[in-house]
Design a protein around this motif. Structure first.
Motif, PDB file in Angstrom:
ATOM      1  N   MET A   1     -11.861  57.032 176.521  1.00  0.00           N
ATOM      2  CA  MET A   1     -13.408  57.132 176.654  1.00  0.00           C
ATOM      3  C   MET A   1     -13.863  55.517 177.076  1.00  0.00           C
ATOM      4  N   LEU A   2     -13.723  54.831 176.226  1.00  0.00           N
ATOM      5  CA  LEU A   2     -14.358  53.346 176.394  1.00  0.00           C
ATOM      6  C   LEU A   2     -13.174  52.391 176.768  1.00  0.00           C
ATOM      7  N   SER A   3     -13.498  51.685 177.586  1.00  0.00           N
ATOM      8  CA  SER A   3     -12.641  50.625 178.048  1.00  0.00           C
ATOM      9  C   SER A   3     -13.230  49.285 178.168  1.00  0.00           C
ATOM     10  N   VAL A   4     -12.863  48.345 177.590  1.00  0.00           N
ATOM     11  CA  VAL A   4     -13.510  46.974 177.433  1.00  0.00           C
ATOM     12  C   VAL A   4     -12.416  45.967 177.887  1.00  0.00           C
ATOM     13  N   GLN A   5     -12.805  45.381 179.125  1.00  0.00           N
ATOM     14  CA  GLN A   5     -11.774  44.297 179.507  1.00  0.00           C
ATOM     15  C   GLN A   5     -12.496  42.857 179.639  1.00  0.00           C
ATOM     16  N   ASP A   6     -11.773  42.023 179.195  1.00  0.00           N
ATOM     17  CA  ASP A   6     -11.990  40.554 179.321  1.00  0.00           C
ATOM     18  C   ASP A   6     -13.857  40.360 179.165  1.00  0.00           C
ATOM     19  N   LEU A   7     -14.278  40.818 177.956  1.00  0.00           N
ATOM     20  CA  LEU A   7     -15.633  40.706 177.710  1.00  0.00           C
ATOM     21  C   LEU A   7     -15.989  39.474 177.083  1.00  0.00           C
ATOM     22  N   GLN A   8     -17.148  38.625 177.719  1.00  0.00           N
ATOM     23  CA  GLN A   8     -17.581  37.684 177.407  1.00  0.00           C
ATOM     24  C   GLN A   8     -18.981  37.865 177.070  1.00  0.00           C
ATOM     25  N   SER A   9     -19.669  37.184 175.843  1.00  0.00           N
ATOM     26  CA  SER A   9     -21.121  37.211 175.602  1.00  0.00           C
ATOM     27  C   SER A   9     -21.692  35.958 175.099  1.00  0.00           C
ATOM     28  N   TYR A  10     -22.881  36.089 175.433  1.00  0.00           N
ATOM     29  CA  TYR A  10     -23.544  34.573 175.150  1.00  0.00           C
ATOM     30  C   TYR A  10     -24.803  34.858 174.386  1.00  0.00           C
ATOM     31  N   TYR A  11     -25.089  34.156 173.683  1.00  0.00           N
ATOM     32  CA  TYR A  11     -26.584  33.918 173.203  1.00  0.00           C
ATOM     33  C   TYR A  11     -27.183  32.407 173.651  1.00  0.00           C
ATOM     34  N   GLY A  12     -27.968  32.370 174.633  1.00  0.00           N
ATOM     35  CA  GLY A  12     -28.288  31.228 175.198  1.00  0.00           C
ATOM     36  C   GLY A  12     -26.912  30.190 175.841  1.00  0.00           C
ATOM     37  N   ARG A  13     -26.698  29.144 175.358  1.00  0.00           N
ATOM     38  CA  ARG A  13     -25.781  28.387 175.959  1.00  0.00           C
ATOM     39  C   ARG A  13     -24.387  28.739 174.824  1.00  0.00           C
ATOM     40  N   SER A  14     -24.571  29.334 173.946  1.00  0.00           N
ATOM     41  CA  SER A  14     -23.636  29.521 172.963  1.00  0.00           C
ATOM     42  C   SER A  14     -22.618  30.752 173.123  1.00  0.00           C
ATOM     43  N   HIS A  15     -21.489  30.462 173.451  1.00  0.00           N
ATOM     44  CA  HIS A  15     -20.185  31.460 174.088  1.00  0.00           C
ATOM     45  C   HIS A  15     -19.787  31.947 172.636  1.00  0.00           C
ATOM     46  N   ILE A  16     -20.006  33.222 172.421  1.00  0.00           N
ATOM     47  CA  ILE A  16     -19.683  34.100 171.203  1.00  0.00           C
ATOM     48  C   ILE A  16     -18.431  34.920 171.497  1.00  0.00           C
ATOM     49  N   LEU A  17     -18.427  35.715 172.404  1.00  0.00           N
ATOM     50  CA  LEU A  17     -17.260  36.553 172.541  1.00  0.00           C
ATOM     51  C   LEU A  17     -16.349  36.002 173.741  1.00  0.00           C
ATOM     52  N   HIS A  18     -14.948  35.991 173.664  1.00  0.00           N
ATOM     53  CA  HIS A  18     -13.924  35.315 174.496  1.00  0.00           C
ATOM     54  C   HIS A  18     -13.000  36.293 174.704  1.00  0.00           C
ATOM     55  N   GLY A  19     -13.096  37.135 175.977  1.00  0.00           N
ATOM     56  CA  GLY A  19     -12.135  37.951 176.399  1.00  0.00           C
ATOM     57  C   GLY A  19     -11.608  38.856 175.774  1.00  0.00           C
ATOM     58  N   ILE A  20     -12.812  39.644 174.979  1.00  0.00           N
ATOM     59  CA  ILE A  20     -12.471  40.989 174.015  1.00  0.00           C
ATOM     60  C   ILE A  20     -11.969  42.016 175.055  1.00  0.00           C
ATOM     61  N   ARG A  21     -10.937  42.877 174.579  1.00  0.00           N
ATOM     62  CA  ARG A  21     -10.300  43.964 175.326  1.00  0.00           C
ATOM     63  C   ARG A  21     -10.147  44.973 174.169  1.00  0.00           C
ATOM     64  N   LEU A  22     -10.587  46.182 174.479  1.00  0.00           N
ATOM     65  CA  LEU A  22     -10.741  47.180 173.648  1.00  0.00           C
ATOM     66  C   LEU A  22     -10.360  48.507 174.426  1.00  0.00           C
TER      67      LEU A  22
END
Length: 231
Positions: A1-22
């Motif tokens: 149902m849900l596929s998450v691949q290489d998810l990167q996420s940022y707040y401003g310049r802060s890189h919080i999520l690194h390559g999430i796969r679910l």
């Protein structure tokens, strides 16, 4: 149902999520666990397009959502119960619940029968301001608001945090019923490992914004919990 691949996420310049796969199958409960500050809340916010910037891929039922704004993700079937609940205190219970219905694509703006079944106190007090409710009742209200959108996927961020112990078990039973009886797929951020093991089909362990362990719930060993969650 849900596929998450290489998810990167940022707040401003802060890189919080690194390559999430679910991967989350229809009808599953996936629990996201880990120490505080590892990116669990950011993951849910990223799924709802509530961080400053994200890249990668988020497919829901085969539809790519990575560039979709929050309202389009809600209309695609994702509902979010945030940490802290974020109900509107000056709105009545009825008004708070019906806010969720604006995500429906069929134009219906009514309180679902499922809400009445699960939360009889709320239905009996529809004209009471949300700000007068206890913490546990506000959590019920936040869940009811999400259900008014008739979601396919429900994101729950530590739904038992700050709730009196007498209500915690009730909230846990409601989460299981939503999954088992209503067929709603759930991603749950939760610190209570006993409940995670009881309710979940799969887990994902986060550390420093990355998935360090994942799998079926029967592979969540005490050694993994000790390694990645013990302070």
């Amino acid at each position: 149902m849900l596929s998450v691949q290489d998810l990167q996420s940022y707040y401003g310049r802060s890189h919080i999520l690194h390559g999430i796969r679910l991967e989350v199958a229809k009808g599953e409960i996936l629990s996201v666990i880990g120490r505080n500050g590892t990116g669990k809340t950011t993951l849910l916010k990223t799924l709802m397009a509530l961080t400053d910037r994200a890249s990668g891929s988020i497919h829901l039922d085969g539809k790519e959502l990575i560039d979709a704004p929050t309202h389009r993700r809600a209309r695609a079937g994702i509902a979010y119960v945030p940490q802290g609940r974020e109900i509107i205190p000056d709105f009545t219970i009825r008004e708070n619940i019906l806010m969720g219905a604006f995500a429906r694509t069929d134009g219906c703006r009514s309180i679902p029968d499922l809400v009445a079944e699960l939360f009889p106190y709320l239905i009996a007090n529809l004209n009471r301001p949300g700000g007068l409710l206890s913490g546990g009742q506000q959590q019920q209200l936040a869940i009811a608001r999400a259900l008014a959108a008739q979601p396919k996927l429900l994101l729950l961020d530590e739904p038992n945090e700050g709730i009196q112990p007498s209500i915690v078990e009730e909230i846990e039973r409601i989460i299981v019923r939503l999954n088992q009886e209503a067929g709603i797929t759930v991603i749950l951020v939760e610190q209570n490992i006993a409940f995670v093991r009881q309710a979940s089909h799969r887990f994902a362990m986060l550390e420093k914004g990355s998935v360090v362990a994942a799998g079926k719930i029967d592979t969540l060993s005490d050694a993994l919990v000790h390694k990645h969650m013990t302070v």
